[in-house]
Design a protein around this motif. Structure first.
Motif, PDB file in Angstrom:
ATOM      1  N   ASP A  20       0.846  -1.230  -0.040  1.00  0.00           N
ATOM      2  CA  ASP A  20       0.007   0.003  -0.204  1.00  0.00           C
ATOM      3  C   ASP A  20       0.891   1.318   0.039  1.00  0.00           C
ATOM      4  OD1 ASP A  20      -2.274  -1.788   0.236  1.00  0.00           O
ATOM      5  OD2 ASP A  20      -2.040  -1.899   2.495  1.00  0.00           O
ATOM      6  N   VAL A  21       1.711   1.434  -0.993  1.00  0.00           N
ATOM      7  CA  VAL A  21       2.866   2.284  -1.015  1.00  0.00           C
ATOM      8  C   VAL A  21       1.956   3.778  -0.766  1.00  0.00           C
ATOM      9  CG1 VAL A  21       4.230   3.578  -2.605  1.00  0.00           C
ATOM     10  CG2 VAL A  21       4.385   1.158  -2.256  1.00  0.00           C
ATOM     11  N   VAL A  78      10.411 -10.214  -7.608  1.00  0.00           N
ATOM     12  CA  VAL A  78       8.969 -10.908  -7.861  1.00  0.00           C
ATOM     13  C   VAL A  78       8.606 -10.616  -9.150  1.00  0.00           C
ATOM     14  CG1 VAL A  78       8.286 -10.403  -5.321  1.00  0.00           C
ATOM     15  CG2 VAL A  78       7.925  -8.671  -7.068  1.00  0.00           C
ATOM     16  N   ASP A  79       7.284 -11.233  -9.683  1.00  0.00           N
ATOM     17  CA  ASP A  79       6.930 -11.028 -10.988  1.00  0.00           C
ATOM     18  C   ASP A  79       6.054  -9.483 -10.905  1.00  0.00           C
ATOM     19  OD1 ASP A  79       7.720 -13.237 -11.938  1.00  0.00           O
ATOM     20  OD2 ASP A  79       5.803 -14.426 -11.723  1.00  0.00           O
ATOM     21  N   GLN A  80       6.039  -8.896 -11.926  1.00  0.00           N
ATOM     22  CA  GLN A  80       5.635  -7.674 -12.021  1.00  0.00           C
ATOM     23  C   GLN A  80       4.263  -7.568 -11.267  1.00  0.00           C
ATOM     24  OE1 GLN A  80       6.988  -4.494 -13.656  1.00  0.00           O
ATOM     25  NE2 GLN A  80       5.402  -3.706 -12.449  1.00  0.00           N
ATOM     26  N   ALA A  81       3.386  -8.527 -11.566  1.00  0.00           N
ATOM     27  CA  ALA A  81       2.191  -8.721 -11.015  1.00  0.00           C
ATOM     28  C   ALA A  81       1.723  -8.645  -9.660  1.00  0.00           C
ATOM     29  CB  ALA A  81       1.291 -10.019 -11.620  1.00  0.00           C
ATOM     30  N   ILE A  82       2.830  -9.380  -8.751  1.00  0.00           N
ATOM     31  CA  ILE A  82       2.871  -9.311  -7.671  1.00  0.00           C
ATOM     32  C   ILE A  82       3.427  -7.931  -6.959  1.00  0.00           C
ATOM     33  CG2 ILE A  82       4.236 -10.194  -5.704  1.00  0.00           C
ATOM     34  CD1 ILE A  82       4.139 -13.009  -6.932  1.00  0.00           C
ATOM     35  N   PHE A  89      -0.685  -0.285  -6.825  1.00  0.00           N
ATOM     36  CA  PHE A  89      -0.717   0.534  -8.136  1.00  0.00           C
ATOM     37  C   PHE A  89       0.527  -0.244  -8.984  1.00  0.00           C
ATOM     38  CE2 PHE A  89       2.064   3.143  -5.810  1.00  0.00           C
ATOM     39  CZ  PHE A  89       3.025   3.711  -6.648  1.00  0.00           C
ATOM     40  N   ALA A  90       0.304   0.237 -10.230  1.00  0.00           N
ATOM     41  CA  ALA A  90       1.358  -0.288 -11.226  1.00  0.00           C
ATOM     42  C   ALA A  90       2.699   0.514 -10.880  1.00  0.00           C
ATOM     43  CB  ALA A  90       0.771  -0.015 -12.797  1.00  0.00           C
ATOM     44  N   GLY A  94       9.375  -0.360 -11.959  1.00  0.00           N
ATOM     45  CA  GLY A  94      10.152  -1.644 -11.627  1.00  0.00           C
ATOM     46  C   GLY A  94      11.015  -1.712 -10.726  1.00  0.00           C
ATOM     47  N   TYR A  95      11.230  -0.788  -9.797  1.00  0.00           N
ATOM     48  CA  TYR A  95      12.059  -1.029  -8.677  1.00  0.00           C
ATOM     49  C   TYR A  95      11.386   0.035  -7.438  1.00  0.00           C
ATOM     50  CZ  TYR A  95      15.490  -1.465 -12.427  1.00  0.00           C
ATOM     51  OH  TYR A  95      16.014  -2.000 -13.676  1.00  0.00           O
ATOM     52  N   LEU A  96      11.512  -0.441  -6.333  1.00  0.00           N
ATOM     53  CA  LEU A  96      11.376   0.236  -5.052  1.00  0.00           C
ATOM     54  C   LEU A  96      12.422  -0.256  -4.218  1.00  0.00           C
ATOM     55  CD1 LEU A  96       7.506  -0.641  -4.728  1.00  0.00           C
ATOM     56  CD2 LEU A  96       8.453   1.639  -5.358  1.00  0.00           C
ATOM     57  N   ALA A  97      12.643   0.593  -3.238  1.00  0.00           N
ATOM     58  CA  ALA A  97      13.555   0.537  -2.102  1.00  0.00           C
ATOM     59  C   ALA A  97      13.278   0.840  -0.963  1.00  0.00           C
ATOM     60  CB  ALA A  97      15.075   0.758  -2.533  1.00  0.00           C
TER      61      ALA A  97
END
Lengths: 257, 257
Positions: A20-21, A78-82, A89-90, A94-97
């Motif tokens: 829930d970013v 993880v897969d993009q869907a996960i 949200f999308a 493709g990167y979070l930290a």
């Protein structure tokens, strides 16, 4: 040693702080901040003021991330869907930290004797502007950013993104009173204002100088202005309106050479 | 003579072009643009390049709007609830206006003999950056803004807002080829790039000068760079990253004096 850990279960407890970013943007995550995007996260890896706690990415994106300087950090893959499901949200980038900021113990740690350049911010509550200000502080190598109590957190997700990771490079510190803190460390305060007494080109900054900016519109409080050398940027016929981050870019370009 | 017209029926045909503001942002409104906010709309009233078609506001907000220079414009006054319903979202600022842009007939109209300063933009697709660039162009009094085919429209609602109405003050014109258009009018092109050959302080701009900016990341195309004097802004230890609008502020501050 950086550890690459594949995760296939979206309820895996190690993904807990990535959930829930958006909802958690302003409330924090147990003192941690969230960074996004490849360039920003690579800057987090080499930050002198921050520690990277973990990275979340996808198999494809992992190939493009330079983890050579990531240190002892788990990288969850993880897969993009996960990723999208966990974050809520999308995550196109493709990167979070997750990271933790440990700023200087006090102003003395960053305002060493000799030449210093400081960016001092009052009532900057807009995260875009905060990010832009931090980006410029990094680009022009200021020694520290001082914030008053009415400034937003430079480590809000959006401010980090807009700063392109500049917030990881320059230390920031919150002080009760900007002018008092600067004066106590022998730093001369210059306040930017459309009604400033001196034009920017005529300012010969002291060896130890700070440049103060307030929010667009209200600007700096009268008591702050009164304690500073007030500086203005002349503009064209009646259009006396510059964005505060842009103004800081012009001023720091001049003053940090 | 400005006409104040109270409207109580949300389906009134005169409100037609104010409907579903967000959905129509990128598709246009029969060649009209939409402005929002008091300061921006007051700048629209006095624009040399735009005509205000109508204004939509509330009874309370009307009192604060300076319509002395609005000219022959109908001002529709509705309750806040009708305004929000028509627009499709909450218009907190309480002001909308429709306008039409009629730019210069050609470059010759704005690039008169003698000293000129031009901002030339390539592939600026981000509306925030476009707004910031137009704001700086107005603040530093450039004579014209040139756009290539890959730039977004400076009259998108958000770009107008971010420009704080600067887009109404400076003429913009789209051209097939920036360098050819400039050369045909005897204007020397300077291209900003992190890899520029000359540092900004060492540039002595020609009497007729244009400053070219590309999108952050890709930058200007090699063939554009090759045709220009390339200019760089030196930054601090490895952080070679400035926002394009901020960069334009630094450059225009220097070059438009």
């Amino acid at each position: 040693m950086t550890e690459i850990i594949a995760i296939t279960d979206p309820s895996d407890v190690r993904l807990r702080l990535y959930r829930d970013v958006k909802d958690r943007d302003l409330t924090g995550r147990e003192g941690l901040f969230m960074a996004e995007g490849r360039v920003v996260i690579e800057r987090l890896f080499v930050s002198p003021w921050c520690v990277c706690i973990s990275v979340l990415t996808t198999p494809d994106r992992l190939k493009m991330l330079d983890i050579s300087q990531a240190g002892d950090v788990p990288v969850y893959v993880v897969d993009q869907a996960i990723m999208d499901q966990v974050a809520g949200f999308a995550i196109h980038r493709g990167y979070l930290a997750l990271g933790r900021y440990s700023g200087p113990a006090g102003l003395g740690e960053v305002l060493k004797p000799g030449r210093v350049r400081v960016l001092a911010l009052s009532t900057i509550a807009n995260t875009d502007n905060m990010g832009g200000l931090m980006r410029n502080a990094a680009a022009f190598g200021v020694d520290a950013v001082l914030l008053d109590a009415a400034c937003c957190d430079p480590l809000y997700r959006k401010a980090i993104r807009v700063s392109v990771g500049g917030v990881f490079q320059v230390p920031h510190i919150r002080v009760p009173n900007l002018v008092e803190a600067l004066t106590a460390h022998g730093v001369a305060p210059y306040a930017l204002s459309p009604s400033g007494a001196v034009v920017l080109d005529d300012v010969a900054p002291a060896e130890r100088s700070a440049f103060l900016f307030g929010a667009e519109g209200p600007g700096l409080a009268p008591e702050v202005m009164a304690a500073c050398t007030s500086v203005r940027i002349d503009m064209h016929g009646g259009f006396d309106s510059l964005n505060v981050a842009t103004t800081s870019g012009i001023v720091l370009y001049h003053m940090c050479r």
